[in-house]
Enzyme design. Structure first.
Site, PDB file in Angstrom:
ATOM      1  N   HIS A   1      -9.659   2.353   0.113  1.00 30.48           N
ATOM      2  CA  HIS A   1      -8.246   1.990   0.084  1.00 30.48           C
ATOM      3  C   HIS A   1      -7.943   1.348  -1.265  1.00 30.48           C
ATOM      4  O   HIS A   1      -8.307   0.203  -1.520  1.00 30.48           O
ATOM      5  CB  HIS A   1      -7.914   1.031   1.222  1.00 30.48           C
ATOM      6  CG  HIS A   1      -6.450   0.917   1.489  1.00 30.48           C
ATOM      7  ND1 HIS A   1      -5.486   1.168   0.530  1.00 30.48           N
ATOM      8  CD2 HIS A   1      -5.760   0.577   2.613  1.00 30.48           C
ATOM      9  CE1 HIS A   1      -4.297   0.983   1.031  1.00 30.48           C
ATOM     10  NE2 HIS A   1      -4.437   0.632   2.307  1.00 30.48           N
TER      11      HIS A   1
ATOM     12  N   CYS B   1       0.793  -1.225   0.000  1.00 27.66           N
ATOM     13  CA  CYS B   1       0.000   0.000   0.000  1.00 27.66           C
ATOM     14  C   CYS B   1       0.830   1.283   0.000  1.00 27.66           C
ATOM     15  O   CYS B   1       0.266   2.379  -0.040  1.00 27.66           O
ATOM     16  CB  CYS B   1      -0.974  -0.029   1.171  1.00 27.66           C
ATOM     17  SG  CYS B   1      -2.015  -1.502   1.138  1.00 27.66           S
TER      18      CYS B   1
ATOM     19  N   HIS C   1      -1.893   8.493   5.223  1.00 29.93           N
ATOM     20  CA  HIS C   1      -2.316   7.159   4.781  1.00 29.93           C
ATOM     21  C   HIS C   1      -3.755   6.943   5.220  1.00 29.93           C
ATOM     22  O   HIS C   1      -4.573   6.468   4.439  1.00 29.93           O
ATOM     23  CB  HIS C   1      -1.384   6.100   5.372  1.00 29.93           C
ATOM     24  CG  HIS C   1      -1.571   4.744   4.797  1.00 29.93           C
ATOM     25  ND1 HIS C   1      -1.382   4.477   3.454  1.00 29.93           N
ATOM     26  CD2 HIS C   1      -1.935   3.569   5.371  1.00 29.93           C
ATOM     27  CE1 HIS C   1      -1.625   3.192   3.229  1.00 29.93           C
ATOM     28  NE2 HIS C   1      -1.963   2.626   4.375  1.00 29.93           N
TER      29      HIS C   1
END
Length: 421
Positions: free
Chosen positions: A340, A174, A305
């Site tokens: 996400h 990620c 994030h």
């Protein structure tokens, strides 16, 4: 003379962003993406790209209205997996947005660097389903040919007919989009390449959704980063590709400059398979600021994030406060809108930062009711605000402690005159 940024290493070129390609649940293309960011649009909808029967929570952030044939003309679309279609289309979009002709790029040394979490796991899901239902001999050979993660980068080269390029796929989960941008920054600033197409791409897949579901981190309805009542993530998908070139190159061709890449920082603490380590996250931010020659008090905005899980948000907010102290800038989470997007997350984040700098606004953290007292930040709840942004930090954190931070800066007409002097 070569344009040299104060504080940059001697002999290294300044690197700027001149083109953006966006495939996302809240917009396709930089213009639509910008409008959605400013409006605080949610990309949430019930998942339809795979079977969610039996799951209590079924929302995600799918890409809708994407017509790959509009952007992919040379490569047969049926030969590409879902993630590769996103990546190739975003690359074509970015090159066009930068005002570049692929035929001109073909004669120049370049880099194509795409980050990912899942590669073509959407295609692997389909193969596994076929194997379980009818045996391995019934697997579709065309789908088998689509599963290589390397194709996320190599098919961009094939589609744009770029032969003098390195084309790695970076699998640091990620944070991979920021890793890819950092790789491109080094290659362009050192003069190793003349341009770089960097970013990230991932397609929603049953495997990853199920993994997060089993971890208990899938939110029932929406993603609420930094909110006291947050319940987890929503999986998303898409691609973000950025054109990186030297400032000299951009000035010479009169290109539109979205932002300058000032520097980046990477580390891998291997602290835990899934839990973030606050000290390591803080160290990665400090490394990035040092690499960029930027002081903490000079940062105007952090794109966090910000996954919306209890552990990530508290850990990340704490690391930010540790580095920035009383000068902690506004800190937002785009995942409240995008979900996400895995390997595409920090690439889309970097594009959002560049657009925010260019258009003078801060995107909001939507779905926000009350900030968790353990997250001592201003997350710009629910509504965008106008702002003159000079320096913006983009965070990318990943399982296994793979942290990547990119620092972008505003490029102004005064800088242009100074560079030409």
């Amino acid at each position: 003379m070569s344009a040299q940024r104060p504080g940059a290493a001697a002999g290294r070129r300044r690197v700027v962003l001149t083109g953006f390609g966006v495939i996302s649940s809240i917009g396709i293309g930089a213009e639509e993406f910008t409008a959605s960011l400013r409006a605080g649009r949610s990309g949430v909808s019930p998942i339809s790209v795979f079977d969610v029967e039996g799951f209590a929570h079924v929302n995600g952030c799918e890409v809708k209205g994407f017509e790959p044939e509009r952007w992919i003309s040379r490569t047969p679309v049926e030969e590409l997996g879902r993630a590769s279609r996103f990546a190739v289309a975003a690359a074509r979009m970015a090159v066009e947005d930068a005002g570049l002709d692929p035929a001109d790029l073909a004669g120049r040394r370049g880099l194509i660097s795409v980050g990912t979490t899942d590669g073509e796991s959407y295609e692997l899901d389909r193969l596994v389903a076929a194997e379980l239902a009818d045996g391995p001999e019934r697997m579709d050979p065309q789908i088998v040919r689509r599963v290589s993660a390397a194709r996320l980068s190599t098919t961009i080269a094939q589609e744009l007919e770029l032969t003098d390029v390195e084309a790695p796929t970076i699998a640091t989960a990620c944070s991979a989009g920021n890793y890819a941008i950092g790789y491109g920054f080094d290659a362009v600033s050192s003069g190793e390449v003349e341009y770089a197409l960097c970013g990230g791409a991932d397609a929603m897949c049953r495997k990853t959704f199920t993994g997060f579901y089993r971890l208990g981190t899938i939110a029932p309805e929406c993603c609420q980063p930094f909110d006291v009542d947050r319940k987890g993530i929503l999986t998303g998908e898409g691609a973000g590709v950025l054109v990186l070139e030297s400032l000299d190159s951009a000035l010479a061709r009169g290109a539109t400059i979205y932002a300058e890449v000032l520097g980046y920082g990477l580390n891998c603490d291997a602290y835990h398979q899934v839990a973030p380590n606050g000290d390591s996250v803080a160290q990665a931010m400090a490394l990035a600021l040092d690499n960029a020659g930027v002081k903490p008090e000079e940062v105007d905005l952090i794109s966090a994030h910000g996954t919306g899980t209890k552990a990530n948000d508290i850990t990340e907010a704490g690391a930010i406060c540790k580095v920035f102290g009383a000068a902690t800038p506004r800190t937002i989470s785009l995942k409240s809108m995008l979900g996400h997007t895995m390997g595409a997350a920090s690439a889309l984040g970097a594009i959002a930062c560049g657009l925010a700098i260019t258009h003078g606004f801060i995107p909001p953290t939507i779905n926000h009711h009350r900030t968790d007292p353990e997250c001592e930040i201003d997350c710009v709840p629910n509504h965008a605000v106008d702002a003159d942004l000079r320096v913006v930090q983009n965070n990318g954190l990943a399982f296994g402690g793979n942290n990547a931070i990119v620092i972008l800066g505003k490029y102004t007409a005064g800088d242009r005159a100074e560079a030409a002097a």
